[in-house]
Write a protein that holds these residues in place. Structure first.
Motif, PDB file in Angstrom:
ATOM      1  N   MET A 132      41.875  19.235  34.292  1.00  0.00           N
ATOM      2  CA  MET A 132      41.141  18.531  33.228  1.00  0.00           C
ATOM      3  C   MET A 132      39.661  18.368  33.582  1.00  0.00           C
ATOM      4  SD  MET A 132      42.877  18.252  30.635  1.00  0.00           S
ATOM      5  CE  MET A 132      41.768  17.246  29.645  1.00  0.00           C
ATOM      6  N   LYS A 133      39.358  18.235  34.860  1.00  0.00           N
ATOM      7  CA  LYS A 133      37.955  18.142  35.272  1.00  0.00           C
ATOM      8  C   LYS A 133      37.230  19.451  34.939  1.00  0.00           C
ATOM      9  CE  LYS A 133      35.114  17.689  39.403  1.00  0.00           C
ATOM     10  NZ  LYS A 133      35.061  17.398  40.837  1.00  0.00           N
ATOM     11  N   PHE A 134      37.857  20.572  35.281  1.00  0.00           N
ATOM     12  CA  PHE A 134      37.212  21.860  35.018  1.00  0.00           C
ATOM     13  C   PHE A 134      37.193  22.162  33.521  1.00  0.00           C
ATOM     14  CE2 PHE A 134      39.104  22.839  39.426  1.00  0.00           C
ATOM     15  CZ  PHE A 134      38.067  22.167  40.047  1.00  0.00           C
ATOM     16  N   ASN A 135      38.225  21.691  32.818  1.00  0.00           N
ATOM     17  CA  ASN A 135      38.208  21.804  31.357  1.00  0.00           C
ATOM     18  C   ASN A 135      36.988  21.056  30.804  1.00  0.00           C
ATOM     19  OD1 ASN A 135      39.826  22.464  28.757  1.00  0.00           O
ATOM     20  ND2 ASN A 135      39.399  20.273  28.559  1.00  0.00           N
TER      21      ASN A 135
ATOM     22  N   TYR B  79      32.261  51.331  49.825  1.00  0.00           N
ATOM     23  CA  TYR B  79      33.528  52.057  49.981  1.00  0.00           C
ATOM     24  C   TYR B  79      34.026  52.592  48.632  1.00  0.00           C
ATOM     25  CZ  TYR B  79      33.346  50.009  54.582  1.00  0.00           C
ATOM     26  OH  TYR B  79      32.935  49.651  55.845  1.00  0.00           O
ATOM     27  N   GLY B  80      33.105  52.804  47.732  1.00  0.00           N
ATOM     28  CA  GLY B  80      33.469  53.454  46.478  1.00  0.00           C
ATOM     29  C   GLY B  80      34.016  52.521  45.416  1.00  0.00           C
ATOM     30  N   GLY B  81      33.892  51.226  45.661  1.00  0.00           N
ATOM     31  CA  GLY B  81      34.372  50.279  44.662  1.00  0.00           C
ATOM     32  C   GLY B  81      33.226  49.741  43.824  1.00  0.00           C
ATOM     33  N   VAL B  82      33.503  48.693  43.068  1.00  0.00           N
ATOM     34  CA  VAL B  82      32.433  48.086  42.277  1.00  0.00           C
ATOM     35  C   VAL B  82      32.029  46.719  42.832  1.00  0.00           C
ATOM     36  CG1 VAL B  82      32.722  49.335  40.120  1.00  0.00           C
ATOM     37  CG2 VAL B  82      34.154  47.359  40.572  1.00  0.00           C
ATOM     38  N   GLY B  83      32.747  46.238  43.845  1.00  0.00           N
ATOM     39  CA  GLY B  83      32.320  45.040  44.556  1.00  0.00           C
ATOM     40  C   GLY B  83      32.190  43.795  43.690  1.00  0.00           C
ATOM     41  N   LEU B  84      33.089  43.656  42.735  1.00  0.00           N
ATOM     42  CA  LEU B  84      33.085  42.418  41.946  1.00  0.00           C
ATOM     43  C   LEU B  84      33.937  41.370  42.671  1.00  0.00           C
ATOM     44  CD1 LEU B  84      33.391  44.002  38.399  1.00  0.00           C
ATOM     45  CD2 LEU B  84      31.392  42.826  39.350  1.00  0.00           C
ATOM     46  N   GLY B  85      34.141  40.229  42.024  1.00  0.00           N
ATOM     47  CA  GLY B  85      34.793  39.125  42.725  1.00  0.00           C
ATOM     48  C   GLY B  85      36.208  38.834  42.237  1.00  0.00           C
ATOM     49  N   HIS B  86      36.755  37.764  42.796  1.00  0.00           N
ATOM     50  CA  HIS B  86      38.108  37.351  42.436  1.00  0.00           C
ATOM     51  C   HIS B  86      38.215  36.974  40.963  1.00  0.00           C
ATOM     52  CE1 HIS B  86      38.530  37.432  46.686  1.00  0.00           C
ATOM     53  NE2 HIS B  86      39.665  36.773  46.731  1.00  0.00           N
ATOM     54  N   LEU B  87      37.121  36.471  40.392  1.00  0.00           N
ATOM     55  CA  LEU B  87      37.202  36.072  38.987  1.00  0.00           C
ATOM     56  C   LEU B  87      37.461  37.283  38.101  1.00  0.00           C
ATOM     57  CD1 LEU B  87      37.058  33.959  36.788  1.00  0.00           C
ATOM     58  CD2 LEU B  87      34.570  34.085  36.855  1.00  0.00           C
TER      59      LEU B  87
ATOM     60  N   LEU C  30      41.186  25.976  35.431  1.00  0.00           N
ATOM     61  CA  LEU C  30      41.606  25.869  36.836  1.00  0.00           C
ATOM     62  C   LEU C  30      41.636  27.252  37.492  1.00  0.00           C
ATOM     63  CD1 LEU C  30      42.678  24.164  39.200  1.00  0.00           C
ATOM     64  CD2 LEU C  30      44.959  24.314  38.191  1.00  0.00           C
ATOM     65  N   VAL C  31      42.153  28.247  36.776  1.00  0.00           N
ATOM     66  CA  VAL C  31      42.196  29.614  37.320  1.00  0.00           C
ATOM     67  C   VAL C  31      40.770  30.140  37.520  1.00  0.00           C
ATOM     68  CG1 VAL C  31      42.819  32.003  36.789  1.00  0.00           C
ATOM     69  CG2 VAL C  31      44.490  30.175  36.465  1.00  0.00           C
ATOM     70  N   TRP C  32      39.919  29.939  36.545  1.00  0.00           N
ATOM     71  CA  TRP C  32      38.520  30.379  36.681  1.00  0.00           C
ATOM     72  C   TRP C  32      37.887  29.743  37.919  1.00  0.00           C
ATOM     73  CZ3 TRP C  32      35.994  29.641  31.137  1.00  0.00           C
ATOM     74  CH2 TRP C  32      36.511  30.610  30.262  1.00  0.00           C
ATOM     75  N   TYR C  33      38.111  28.438  38.043  1.00  0.00           N
ATOM     76  CA  TYR C  33      37.457  27.732  39.143  1.00  0.00           C
ATOM     77  C   TYR C  33      37.977  28.234  40.486  1.00  0.00           C
ATOM     78  CZ  TYR C  33      35.196  23.946  41.699  1.00  0.00           C
ATOM     79  OH  TYR C  33      34.401  23.228  42.563  1.00  0.00           O
ATOM     80  N   ALA C  34      39.298  28.392  40.593  1.00  0.00           N
ATOM     81  CA  ALA C  34      39.892  28.841  41.854  1.00  0.00           C
ATOM     82  C   ALA C  34      39.364  30.232  42.214  1.00  0.00           C
ATOM     83  CB  ALA C  34      41.416  28.857  41.748  1.00  0.00           C
ATOM     84  N   ALA C  35      39.291  31.122  41.217  1.00  0.00           N
ATOM     85  CA  ALA C  35      38.834  32.483  41.478  1.00  0.00           C
ATOM     86  C   ALA C  35      37.349  32.479  41.870  1.00  0.00           C
ATOM     87  CB  ALA C  35      39.064  33.350  40.250  1.00  0.00           C
ATOM     88  N   HIS C  36      36.587  31.674  41.159  1.00  0.00           N
ATOM     89  CA  HIS C  36      35.156  31.563  41.444  1.00  0.00           C
ATOM     90  C   HIS C  36      34.929  30.985  42.848  1.00  0.00           C
ATOM     91  CE1 HIS C  36      30.894  30.846  40.792  1.00  0.00           C
ATOM     92  NE2 HIS C  36      31.063  29.572  41.092  1.00  0.00           N
ATOM     93  N   ALA C  37      35.732  29.980  43.203  1.00  0.00           N
ATOM     94  CA  ALA C  37      35.550  29.284  44.484  1.00  0.00           C
ATOM     95  C   ALA C  37      35.806  30.201  45.669  1.00  0.00           C
ATOM     96  CB  ALA C  37      36.473  28.064  44.557  1.00  0.00           C
ATOM     97  N   SER C  38      36.612  31.244  45.485  1.00  0.00           N
ATOM     98  CA  SER C  38      37.020  32.039  46.640  1.00  0.00           C
ATOM     99  C   SER C  38      35.807  32.570  47.402  1.00  0.00           C
ATOM    100  CB  SER C  38      37.946  33.167  46.212  1.00  0.00           C
ATOM    101  OG  SER C  38      37.194  34.208  45.641  1.00  0.00           O
ATOM    102  N   ARG C  39      34.746  32.890  46.676  1.00  0.00           N
ATOM    103  CA  ARG C  39      33.521  33.289  47.392  1.00  0.00           C
ATOM    104  C   ARG C  39      32.415  32.247  47.308  1.00  0.00           C
ATOM    105  NH1 ARG C  39      32.548  39.621  46.007  1.00  0.00           N
ATOM    106  NH2 ARG C  39      34.521  40.301  46.889  1.00  0.00           N
TER     107      ARG C  39
END
Lengths: 412, 360
Positions: free
Chosen positions: A293-296, B61-69, B277-286
């Motif tokens: 909810m915080k991130f929302n 290494y031939g990739g596009v080097g994007l992130g977890h998001l 939450l998924v966006w944040y977790a993926a973004h946080a990884s780096r």
């Protein structure tokens, strides 16, 4: 994705922090009921001068007169919250925006400046015993007699009515019109003859709400906001503002940290509660919900900054936020075991008048558990929220309407 | 301060979603599942053309080097389409581990092949989370011996990436190991039991001495499983809403009944914050390394719970039809069911989240 603040906003945050550091001694205690104290009024005045209260209200009505900047408003709210210092206010967050949008020039000049200074306080006269979720069926009537409306009827849930100077009130002025088109929005002083306020004690043991009765209350017809019969639409502008405030994710986060602290300090069989795996599991599950909810909230904020309609992420805030707060209170009570049910008969803080041994946090968690249930019901019940999510955000059809013979036009 | 997808991220998601809508309709999923094919050549090549396997491979290494998001956005699309292709093990966990802990030679050898879709890695790290059925692998003198359970994308793999008991990661050839498919409820992805008997293996040098590499690999996998569940659950909700607007009983569409409408609203209210939450977790990884482990745990655990709720509720909204094979809703139901158990079911992951915060 860029969670950093640009230099302009980072500097603004520093400015707010510096202000809070150097002025915190002047701030009144966080929660106070009743009329604002002199200290509270002086604090509000100081905040207006610095642009931390009444920020976007035009100067000619006593505000700070800044351009709307959602991010700056957010930073102010966040910093006051973190510092646990009482924030300022914009007068009444339902009335003042309504007046700015729909009031006459005279109404704005008369009411907005004293309201934002805290010198004039308001209560809201909307709900009635027979009109809760179906607010538009309200029956408090106002009949024209000469230059006055004569008001008869009853309002309920009028919080603060016992000390308010003024009321903004919905009344039925056109009894033969369809129900949404027969309502008017009036402003009048609470010391007008014929008004009686009776405290309404809730399950928390506290009397924060009231019932307000009107018997032949005479109010000049000039005290209307908008036109006769348009009160429903005038009021809807303010309902929107009220809904935005319930379910604030910052509040959930701060409650969560309180529970973590409690789990470090309270013990069971001499061990901290945090060492109990079952409690810990529940704590982390709640943390996951709270963070979602915080991130929302950050997503909604981003939409607002861009002046986009957030859609579903905004529609769910009241429903989820109030539910989350309630679950936190549930958890706090449960982990305290029997200690969790200790409670002063007059509610939160009532231990000052009554000895309640072993009471934790002055009864805060039981009070929140009950109060949060009240908030799940109030401000649009959870079931009404689900109707709105279903119909407005997901596009599901409304229930077929049942004719209501009480109103003109027949339609419900 | 901007918590939103950017233009490139939206375009990536639209292109993958568009491709899957056109090339991976339910009939295609059903045909692959019936044939036991979890790496159909056409879909695999189509995704290679879109570059999805190159997302987490660095550019050199031939990739596009994007992130977890970006990878999570793809996982969300794959879950939404119940796409029968390897991804979380082969295209996320393997490149993350190699980039983090591989030697230059290992990176040179494998990362370009992963990016081009030429090599599929099966990833076996389950025993680092919890061992069942005597699972566990010992490393000695350039060989591995033991059993790795529920190896992700294992049956489709050319190569294996296996964690030993200390958490060091090793590369072995799938052909040198005994790889046995473990049939699960979800026939769109493969999980395998891998038995090793003095099997030749090469350690990733950066993965020894500390569990950091294997944990980062698990975090990436958890975030992607959460994203997969997000996509699958969103699809189930969308189907439930469409059905509720169309199905009539008592001479009304059932979505006009509050009993049904509220189920839909509850699903939406539970699921929508999951996206953030998924966006944040993926973004946080780096971007926010201090929070990366905790957020991966929260994404995995919370999405598992909400995913289960949405899966059962969306099925209920469909009434008897939801229970049939014909409608095919069960493919999403089962996808969510597998995601939940892999790399730690909720209680296990929440306990890790507590440990990360110093609460245990």
């Amino acid at each position: 994705m860029d969670l950093a603040y640009s230099p302009e906003y980072a500097a603004f945050r520093d400015e707010v922090r510096a202000f809070l550091d150097s002025h915190r001694d002047l701030a009144p205690p966080p929660m106070q009921r009743g009329k604002p104290s002199e200290q509270a009024k002086a604090w509000q005045q100081l905040l207006i001068e610095h642009g931390y209260a009444a920020r976007t209200i035009p100067k000619e009505y006593g505000g700070y007169g800044a351009e709307p900047d959602i991010l700056k408003s957010h930073i102010i709210a966040e910093e006051f919250g973190k510092a646990r210092i009482r924030p300022g206010h914009d007068g009444d967050n339902r009335l003042v925006p309504t007046l700015l949008e729909l009031g006459t020039e005279e109404q704005k000049r008369t009411y907005i400046p004293p309201t934002i200074r805290g010198e004039m306080t308001w209560c809201q006269g909307y709900s009635e015993p027979g009109s809760g979720s179906d607010l538009a069926s309200l029956s408090t009537k106002a009949e024209v007699d000469g230059d006055d409306f004569v008001i008869n009827g009853q309002k309920i849930w009028t919080s603060g009515a016992q000390y308010a100077d003024m009321i903004f009130c919905l009344v039925r002025t056109e009894p033969d019109a369809p129900k949404h088109q027969g309502i008017s929005y009036l402003l009048f002083p609470m010391d007008t003859p014929g008004i009686e306020v009776r405290p309404l004690v809730t399950m928390t043991g506290e009397a924060t709400f009231n019932e307000t009765f009107f018997t032949d209350v005479r109010v000049p017809t000039s005290q209307i906001v908008g036109r006769r019969g348009e009160g429903w639409f005038v009021a809807n502008a303010t309902l929107k503002h009220e809904r935005g405030g319930l379910g604030d994710p910052n509040q959930a986060e701060s409650r969560f940290h309180q529970i973590v602290e409690m789990m470090r300090e309270e013990t069971l069989d001499g061990e901290p509660l945090l060492s109990q795996a079952t409690y810990r599991d529940r704590l982390v599950a709640l943390q996951g919900q709270m963070l979602a909810m915080k991130f929302n909230g950050m997503r909604v904020l981003t939409h607002n900054v861009r002046d986009e309609e957030p859609g579903l992420p905004r529609w769910i805030v009241k429903l989820n936020g109030c539910e989350l707060n309630h679950r936190m209170a549930e958890m706090a009570i449960d982990i305290l075991g029997e200690l969790g049910v200790l409670y002063p008969s007059k509610g939160f803080g009532g231990h000052r008048d009554e000895d309640v041994p072993y009471l934790r946090d002055a009864g805060f968690w039981q009070q929140r558990y009950m109060m949060d249930l009240g908030l799940i019901i109030g401000g649009g019940t959870a079931q009404i929220q689900k109707n709105m999510i279903g119909e407005r955000a997901l596009g599901l059809p409304k229930e077929p309407k049942v004719a209501d013979p009480r109103f003109g036009g027949g339609a419900a | 301060m901007e918590f939103a997808l950017n233009e490139e991220q939206r375009m990536l998601q639209e292109s993958v979603r568009g491709y899957l809508e056109a090339s991976c309709p339910l009939d295609r999923v059903r045909a692959a599942a019936d044939a036991g094919d979890t790496r159909p050549a056409d879909l695999w090549e189509g995704l290679v053309d879109l570059g999805v396997h190159a997302i987490l491979v660095p550019e050199e290494y031939g990739g596009v080097g994007l992130g977890h998001l970006e990878a999570a956005l793809v996982a969300e699309c794959l879950g939404g389409a119940v796409a029968p292709v390897p991804y979380v093990g082969s295209s996320v966990m393997a490149p993350v581990a190699l980039a983090l802990a591989g030697s230059d030679a290992q990176k040179d050898a494998w990362l370009p092949r992963i990016a081009r879709g030429e090599t599929v890695f099966g990833v076996g790290v389950t025993e680092q989370i919890g061992s069942r059925e005597s699972g566990g692998v010992a490393a000695a003198g350039g060989t591995l011996t033991g059993k790795a359970m529920f190896v992700l994308d294992g049956a489709d793999a050319d190569m294996l990436l296996i964690a030993d008991r200390d958490g060091a990661l090793h590369i072995a050839r799938a052909a040198d190991a005994d790889v046995k498919r473990l049939p699960t409820i979800d026939r769109t992805r493969s999980t395998s039991e891998v038995s090793l008997e003095a099997t030749a293996a090469e350690v990733l040098p950066g993965s020894t001495g500390s569990r950091a590499a294997v944990l980062a690999t698990i975090d990436a996998g958890r975030t992607m499983l959460a994203a997969d569940t997000l996509g699958a659950a969103q699809n189930m909700l969308d189907q439930a809403i469409a059905y509720a607007k169309e199905r009539r009983q008592f001479n009304r569409v059932i979505g006009s009944f509050q009993a049904v409408k509220h189920l839909c609203a509850e699903m939406a209210a539970a699921l929508e914050p999951c996206r953030s939450l998924v966006w944040y977790a993926a973004h946080a990884s780096r971007a926010i390394p201090d929070e990366a482990r905790l957020m991966a745990c929260h994404a995995k655990a919370h999405l598992s719970e909400v995913g289960r709720f949405v899966a059962r509720t969306a099925t209920e909204v469909h009434g008897g039809m939801g229970f049939t094979d014909l409608l095919g809703l069960h493919y999403w139901f089962k996808r969510i069911g597998l995601d939940r158990q892999l790399l730690g079911a909720p209680e296990i992951v929440r306990e890790e989240a507590a440990t990360v915060q110093g609460w245990v």
